[in-house]
Design a protein around this motif. Structure first.
Motif, mmCIF file in Angstrom:
data_model
loop_
_atom_site.group_PDB
_atom_site.id
_atom_site.type_symbol
_atom_site.label_atom_id
_atom_site.label_comp_id
_atom_site.label_asym_id
_atom_site.label_seq_id
_atom_site.Cartn_x
_atom_site.Cartn_y
_atom_site.Cartn_z
ATOM 1 N N PHE A 88 0.816 -1.211 0.000
ATOM 2 C CA PHE A 88 0.000 0.000 0.000
ATOM 3 C C PHE A 88 0.856 1.270 0.000
ATOM 4 C CE2 PHE A 88 -2.696 -3.193 2.252
ATOM 5 C CZ PHE A 88 -3.661 -3.326 1.265
ATOM 6 N N ASP A 89 2.113 1.136 -0.376
ATOM 7 C CA ASP A 89 3.015 2.293 -0.439
ATOM 8 C C ASP A 89 2.764 3.055 -1.746
ATOM 9 O OD1 ASP A 89 5.077 4.135 -0.551
ATOM 10 O OD2 ASP A 89 6.572 2.760 0.260
ATOM 11 N N TRP A 96 -3.857 2.615 -8.168
ATOM 12 C CA TRP A 96 -4.665 3.250 -7.129
ATOM 13 C C TRP A 96 -4.676 2.377 -5.884
ATOM 14 C CZ3 TRP A 96 -9.729 5.772 -9.387
ATOM 15 C CH2 TRP A 96 -9.356 6.916 -10.119
ATOM 16 N N ILE A 97 -4.659 3.024 -4.741
ATOM 17 C CA ILE A 97 -4.528 2.304 -3.479
ATOM 18 C C ILE A 97 -5.748 1.449 -3.170
ATOM 19 C CG2 ILE A 97 -5.511 4.049 -1.916
ATOM 20 C CD1 ILE A 97 -2.979 3.473 -0.127
ATOM 21 N N ILE A 98 -6.914 1.828 -3.686
ATOM 22 C CA ILE A 98 -8.122 1.041 -3.396
ATOM 23 C C ILE A 98 -8.144 -0.273 -4.175
ATOM 24 C CG2 ILE A 98 -9.493 3.095 -2.894
ATOM 25 C CD1 ILE A 98 -10.906 2.563 -5.621
ATOM 26 N N ASN A 99 -7.264 -0.413 -5.188
ATOM 27 C CA ASN A 99 -7.252 -1.617 -6.010
ATOM 28 C C ASN A 99 -6.235 -2.658 -5.555
ATOM 29 O OD1 ASN A 99 -9.158 -0.538 -7.793
ATOM 30 N ND2 ASN A 99 -7.587 0.474 -9.016
ATOM 31 N N ARG A 100 -5.401 -2.310 -4.607
ATOM 32 C CA ARG A 100 -4.260 -3.171 -4.287
ATOM 33 C C ARG A 100 -4.650 -4.347 -3.387
ATOM 34 N NH1 ARG A 100 0.606 1.230 -3.275
ATOM 35 N NH2 ARG A 100 0.023 2.639 -4.998
ATOM 36 N N THR A 101 -4.242 -5.526 -3.829
ATOM 37 C CA THR A 101 -4.470 -6.756 -3.082
ATOM 38 C C THR A 101 -3.261 -7.662 -3.244
ATOM 39 O OG1 THR A 101 -5.477 -7.935 -4.942
ATOM 40 C CG2 THR A 101 -6.952 -6.651 -3.549
ATOM 41 N N SER A 102 -3.222 -8.723 -2.465
ATOM 42 C CA SER A 102 -2.189 -9.744 -2.613
ATOM 43 C C SER A 102 -2.750 -11.050 -2.083
ATOM 44 C CB SER A 102 -0.929 -9.357 -1.836
ATOM 45 O OG SER A 102 -1.146 -9.416 -0.442
ATOM 46 N N ALA A 103 -2.060 -12.147 -2.359
ATOM 47 C CA ALA A 103 -2.498 -13.445 -1.854
ATOM 48 C C ALA A 103 -2.500 -13.436 -0.320
ATOM 49 C CB ALA A 103 -1.581 -14.548 -2.380
ATOM 50 N N PHE A 157 -7.001 -1.651 1.707
ATOM 51 C CA PHE A 157 -6.191 -0.741 2.505
ATOM 52 C C PHE A 157 -6.994 -0.212 3.695
ATOM 53 C CE2 PHE A 157 -5.128 3.757 3.370
ATOM 54 C CZ PHE A 157 -3.828 3.595 3.848
ATOM 55 N N TYR A 158 -8.185 0.286 3.409
ATOM 56 C CA TYR A 158 -9.027 0.843 4.466
ATOM 57 C C TYR A 158 -9.527 -0.242 5.416
ATOM 58 C CZ TYR A 158 -8.895 5.083 1.697
ATOM 59 O OH TYR A 158 -8.458 6.192 1.014
ATOM 60 N N LEU A 159 -9.763 -1.421 4.865
ATOM 61 C CA LEU A 159 -10.244 -2.516 5.704
ATOM 62 C C LEU A 159 -9.199 -2.930 6.732
ATOM 63 C CD1 LEU A 159 -12.717 -4.248 6.099
ATOM 64 C CD2 LEU A 159 -11.749 -5.923 4.536
ATOM 65 N N PHE A 160 -7.934 -2.962 6.340
ATOM 66 C CA PHE A 160 -6.885 -3.349 7.279
ATOM 67 C C PHE A 160 -6.656 -2.272 8.342
ATOM 68 C CE2 PHE A 160 -5.683 -6.601 4.145
ATOM 69 C CZ PHE A 160 -5.546 -7.686 5.008
ATOM 70 N N ILE A 161 -6.924 -1.012 8.007
ATOM 71 C CA ILE A 161 -6.863 0.030 9.029
ATOM 72 C C ILE A 161 -7.925 -0.238 10.092
ATOM 73 C CG2 ILE A 161 -7.236 2.483 9.516
ATOM 74 C CD1 ILE A 161 -6.045 3.144 6.826
ATOM 75 N N VAL A 162 -9.128 -0.581 9.641
ATOM 76 C CA VAL A 162 -10.217 -0.864 10.573
ATOM 77 C C VAL A 162 -9.917 -2.132 11.379
ATOM 78 C CG1 VAL A 162 -12.667 -1.441 10.766
ATOM 79 C CG2 VAL A 162 -11.927 0.309 9.146
ATOM 80 N N LEU A 163 -9.366 -3.156 10.726
ATOM 81 C CA LEU A 163 -9.079 -4.407 11.427
ATOM 82 C C LEU A 163 -7.986 -4.236 12.482
ATOM 83 C CD1 LEU A 163 -9.205 -7.137 8.629
ATOM 84 C CD2 LEU A 163 -10.692 -6.943 10.625
ATOM 85 N N ALA A 217 -8.947 12.564 1.419
ATOM 86 C CA ALA A 217 -7.868 12.977 0.517
ATOM 87 C C ALA A 217 -7.847 12.140 -0.760
ATOM 88 C CB ALA A 217 -6.524 12.872 1.231
ATOM 89 N N HIS A 218 -8.419 10.939 -0.709
ATOM 90 C CA HIS A 218 -8.451 10.044 -1.868
ATOM 91 C C HIS A 218 -9.884 9.826 -2.359
ATOM 92 C CE1 HIS A 218 -4.527 9.245 -0.092
ATOM 93 N NE2 HIS A 218 -4.143 8.723 -1.232
ATOM 94 N N LYS A 219 -10.729 10.839 -2.154
ATOM 95 C CA LYS A 219 -12.133 10.688 -2.534
ATOM 96 C C LYS A 219 -12.315 10.481 -4.033
ATOM 97 C CE LYS A 219 -12.998 15.715 -2.584
ATOM 98 N NZ LYS A 219 -11.645 16.135 -2.145
#
Length: 274
Positions: A88-89, A96-103, A157-163, A217-219
């Protein structure tokens, strides 16, 4: 720049691994079952009073065992993905940061779904022993948010902040253990209360301020009214669910602060009397 519109969702879905999700969910359920049983075996060796507890207390004691492990697991996973790895760097990748995933991120979310499913089933099955309606709301919203993110491959990204807020759960569980063990007047119980107050403030209050500030900021990436990059249900769940959880966190924080002030007042009065 990453493709926009619903084609983005399709691209994520085609590159995802449903079998990984399935194995991870079952892995999370299996983890809960194993830790639940191990907690019941190990606890009498550590706390002799365990065998004298009521059945409802033994049930909750073991339930909090796998709750603690899940909290530590997802908190470590969140720290690694958000801080240590470059997933997420924004300075490393143009995507875009909202698209980033990994296994790895998919696997962690799948395991977390397994935990929330297991805990929710136990709460329903033993209702109201393990909690009331607030837990239905909390677990239901968590499952909805994690499930959508995993299936769509968006806003992880946002989900892991909440978790990461789960980092406070071991302190909550320890507080319950100490209370049941008759250590409510001990120093460690008081220190736990202070640590819980500080941890809750950092992970469940201030971190949510960062969450919403970053999202604002990323709306241009998140807002479905500005772009078709994220589907409407994904947008509303990303905004509404954390908002509801934030309000719940603030309510619980008020109760924690109130309890800590009460405990410190008692200590102060005791010191004056002696």
């Amino acid at each position: 720049m990453a493709p926009s519109g619903y084609s983005t969702i399709a691209a994520h879905a085609s590159s995802s691994n449903p079998s990984l999700w399935l194995y991870s969910v079952f892995g999370g359920i299996f983890m809960c079952k194993i830790v639940y049983e191990l907690t019941g075996i190990i606890s009498p060796l550590i706390f002799k009073g365990f065998v004298k507890l009521e059945n409802a207390q033994k049930l909750e004691w073991k339930n909090r065992g796998f709750s603690t492990l899940h909290a530590i697991f997802v908190a470590i996973g969140a720290v690694y993905l958000l801080v240590i790895s470059d997933l997420f760097d924004e300075h490393v990748r143009e995507e875009w940061i909202i698209n980033r995933t990994s296994a790895l991120s998919d696997a962690i979310l799948g395991i977390s779904i397994g935990y929330f499913l297991t805990d929710l089933v136990m709460i329903i099955w033993t209702y109201p022993t393990l909690g009331g309606s607030e837990y239905f709301l909390h677990h239901g919203l968590s499952l909805l948010a994690i499930g959508q993110s995993l299936l769509s491959g968006l806003v992880q990204f946002y989900l892991f902040i909440v978790l990461f807020r789960e980092i406070t759960t071991p302190l909550v569980n320890l507080r319950w253990y100490l209370d049941v063990a008759g250590k409510k007047n001990s120093t460690i119980y008081m220190l736990n209360g202070v640590a819980l107050f500080a941890g809750w403030l950092a992970a469940r209050v201030l971190l949510f301020v960062f969450f919403f500030s970053h999202m604002y900021a990323h709306k241009y990436q998140v807002d479905c009214s500005m772009t078709l990059h994220i589907y409407p249900m994904g947008f509303y769940s990303t905004v509404v669910i954390p908002s509801v959880l934030a309000l719940m966190n603030l309510f619980w924080f008020w109760k924690i602060a109130k309890g800590m002030v009460k405990a410190l007042t008692k200590v102060k009065e005791h010191d004056h009397s002696t």
